[in-house]
Design a protein around this motif. Structure first.
Motif, short mmCIF file in Angstrom:
data_model
loop_
_atom_site.label_atom_id
_atom_site.label_comp_id
_atom_site.label_asym_id
_atom_site.label_seq_id
_atom_site.Cartn_x
_atom_site.Cartn_y
_atom_site.Cartn_z
N GLY A 190 0.79 -1.22 0.00
CA GLY A 190 0.00 0.00 0.00
C GLY A 190 0.83 1.27 0.00
N MET A 191 2.08 1.16 0.40
CA MET A 191 2.96 2.34 0.40
C MET A 191 3.53 2.66 -0.97
SD MET A 191 5.02 2.46 3.91
CE MET A 191 5.98 3.71 3.14
N VAL A 192 3.47 1.72 -1.89
CA VAL A 192 4.03 1.93 -3.23
C VAL A 192 3.38 3.13 -3.93
CG1 VAL A 192 4.36 0.89 -5.50
CG2 VAL A 192 4.85 -0.43 -3.44
N PRO A 193 2.05 3.28 -3.93
CA PRO A 193 1.48 4.48 -4.56
C PRO A 193 1.93 5.78 -3.89
CG PRO A 193 -0.23 2.86 -4.24
CD PRO A 193 0.99 2.35 -3.54
N LEU A 194 2.11 5.75 -2.58
CA LEU A 194 2.58 6.92 -1.86
C LEU A 194 3.99 7.30 -2.30
CD1 LEU A 194 1.70 8.81 0.54
CD2 LEU A 194 3.00 7.28 2.00
N ILE A 195 4.84 6.30 -2.43
CA ILE A 195 6.22 6.54 -2.86
C ILE A 195 6.26 7.00 -4.32
CG2 ILE A 195 8.46 5.43 -3.18
CD1 ILE A 195 7.68 3.59 -0.82
N LEU A 196 5.42 6.41 -5.15
CA LEU A 196 5.37 6.84 -6.56
C LEU A 196 4.85 8.26 -6.70
CD1 LEU A 196 4.10 3.60 -8.34
CD2 LEU A 196 6.34 4.68 -8.57
N SER A 197 3.91 8.65 -5.85
CA SER A 197 3.41 10.03 -5.92
C SER A 197 4.50 11.02 -5.51
CB SER A 197 2.17 10.20 -5.05
OG SER A 197 2.48 10.05 -3.69
N GLU A 198 5.34 10.62 -4.55
CA GLU A 198 6.47 11.48 -4.18
C GLU A 198 7.41 11.65 -5.36
OE1 GLU A 198 10.49 12.25 -3.53
OE2 GLU A 198 9.87 10.17 -3.69
N LEU A 199 7.68 10.58 -6.08
CA LEU A 199 8.54 10.67 -7.25
C LEU A 199 7.90 11.55 -8.32
CD1 LEU A 199 11.13 9.71 -8.65
CD2 LEU A 199 9.83 7.75 -9.51
N GLY A 200 6.60 11.43 -8.48
CA GLY A 200 5.90 12.27 -9.45
C GLY A 200 5.96 13.75 -9.10
N PHE A 201 5.78 14.08 -7.82
CA PHE A 201 5.89 15.48 -7.40
C PHE A 201 7.31 15.99 -7.59
CE2 PHE A 201 1.87 15.07 -4.96
CZ PHE A 201 1.28 16.27 -5.36
N SER A 202 8.30 15.16 -7.36
CA SER A 202 9.69 15.59 -7.54
C SER A 202 9.99 15.86 -9.01
CB SER A 202 10.65 14.53 -7.01
OG SER A 202 10.49 14.39 -5.63
N ILE A 203 9.49 15.01 -9.89
CA ILE A 203 9.69 15.23 -11.32
C ILE A 203 8.95 16.48 -11.77
CG2 ILE A 203 9.21 14.28 -13.62
CD1 ILE A 203 9.76 11.49 -12.38
N ALA A 204 7.74 16.66 -11.27
CA ALA A 204 6.97 17.87 -11.62
C ALA A 204 7.67 19.13 -11.14
CB ALA A 204 5.57 17.78 -11.03
N ALA A 205 8.29 19.07 -9.96
CA ALA A 205 9.01 20.23 -9.45
C ALA A 205 10.20 20.56 -10.34
CB ALA A 205 9.48 19.97 -8.02
N ILE B 255 4.91 22.55 -4.80
CA ILE B 255 5.11 21.21 -5.39
C ILE B 255 6.26 20.51 -4.65
CG2 ILE B 255 5.68 19.95 -7.49
CD1 ILE B 255 4.58 22.36 -9.06
N ASP B 256 7.32 21.22 -4.43
CA ASP B 256 8.46 20.64 -3.70
C ASP B 256 8.08 20.36 -2.25
OD1 ASP B 256 10.93 19.69 -4.31
OD2 ASP B 256 12.00 21.53 -3.82
N GLY B 257 7.29 21.25 -1.67
CA GLY B 257 6.83 21.04 -0.30
C GLY B 257 5.93 19.82 -0.18
N ALA B 258 5.09 19.59 -1.18
CA ALA B 258 4.22 18.40 -1.16
C ALA B 258 5.05 17.13 -1.27
CB ALA B 258 3.22 18.48 -2.31
N ALA B 259 6.09 17.15 -2.10
CA ALA B 259 6.96 15.98 -2.21
C ALA B 259 7.65 15.69 -0.88
CB ALA B 259 8.00 16.19 -3.31
N LEU B 260 8.12 16.72 -0.21
CA LEU B 260 8.79 16.51 1.07
C LEU B 260 7.82 16.06 2.16
CD1 LEU B 260 11.25 19.54 1.03
CD2 LEU B 260 11.80 17.13 0.74
N ALA B 261 6.58 16.53 2.11
CA ALA B 261 5.58 16.07 3.08
C ALA B 261 5.26 14.59 2.88
CB ALA B 261 4.32 16.91 2.95
N ILE B 262 5.16 14.17 1.63
CA ILE B 262 4.91 12.76 1.35
C ILE B 262 6.09 11.90 1.81
CG2 ILE B 262 4.58 11.08 -0.52
CD1 ILE B 262 3.03 13.28 -2.01
#
Length: 110
Positions: A44-59, A78-85
């Motif tokens: 279940g953590m895999v989507p959370l980790i993938l969303s962090e990677l997505g936010f980092s790429i978007a940033a 965007i960067d703040g959301a990645a760090l929060a995740i």
């Protein structure tokens, strides 16, 4: 000199890839060491980790599009959301590993 060099713009994606690799490693450790119900948590953590990677790429993409530090102020969330995740995922992984290792103690003193 309001614009940064390319290495500053790529910093978020390199951090995202590093965090992705490390957290996937720890999710794999949880799935190997843990009973069945913790394996579902790791999956279940895999989507959370993938969303962090997505936010980092978007940033990183937004940093190249904006191009200046003053323009980046509106996109810094965007960067703040990645760090929060990352923080949430780290807390979940650390708590899960502590629980698994605590429950697997053998009772031998040495």
């Amino acid at each position: 000199m309001d614009s940064g060099v390319w290495s500053i713009r790529v910093c978020s994606v390199s951090r995202g890839i590093t965090v992705f690799i490390v957290q996937m490693f720890y999710c794999r450790r949880i799935s190997v060491l843990a009973p069945t119900y913790y394996k579902y948590l790791a999956v279940g953590m895999v989507p959370l980790i993938l969303s962090e990677l997505g936010f980092s790429i978007a940033a990183a993409v937004e940093a190249f599009i904006v191009g200046t530090f003053t323009g980046w102020e509106r996109k810094a969330w965007i960067d703040g959301a990645a760090l929060a995740i990352v923080m949430v995922a780290d807390i979940i992984v650390a708590a899960t590993m502590v629980i698994i290792l605590y429950k697997s103690r053998t009772g031998i003193k040495r």
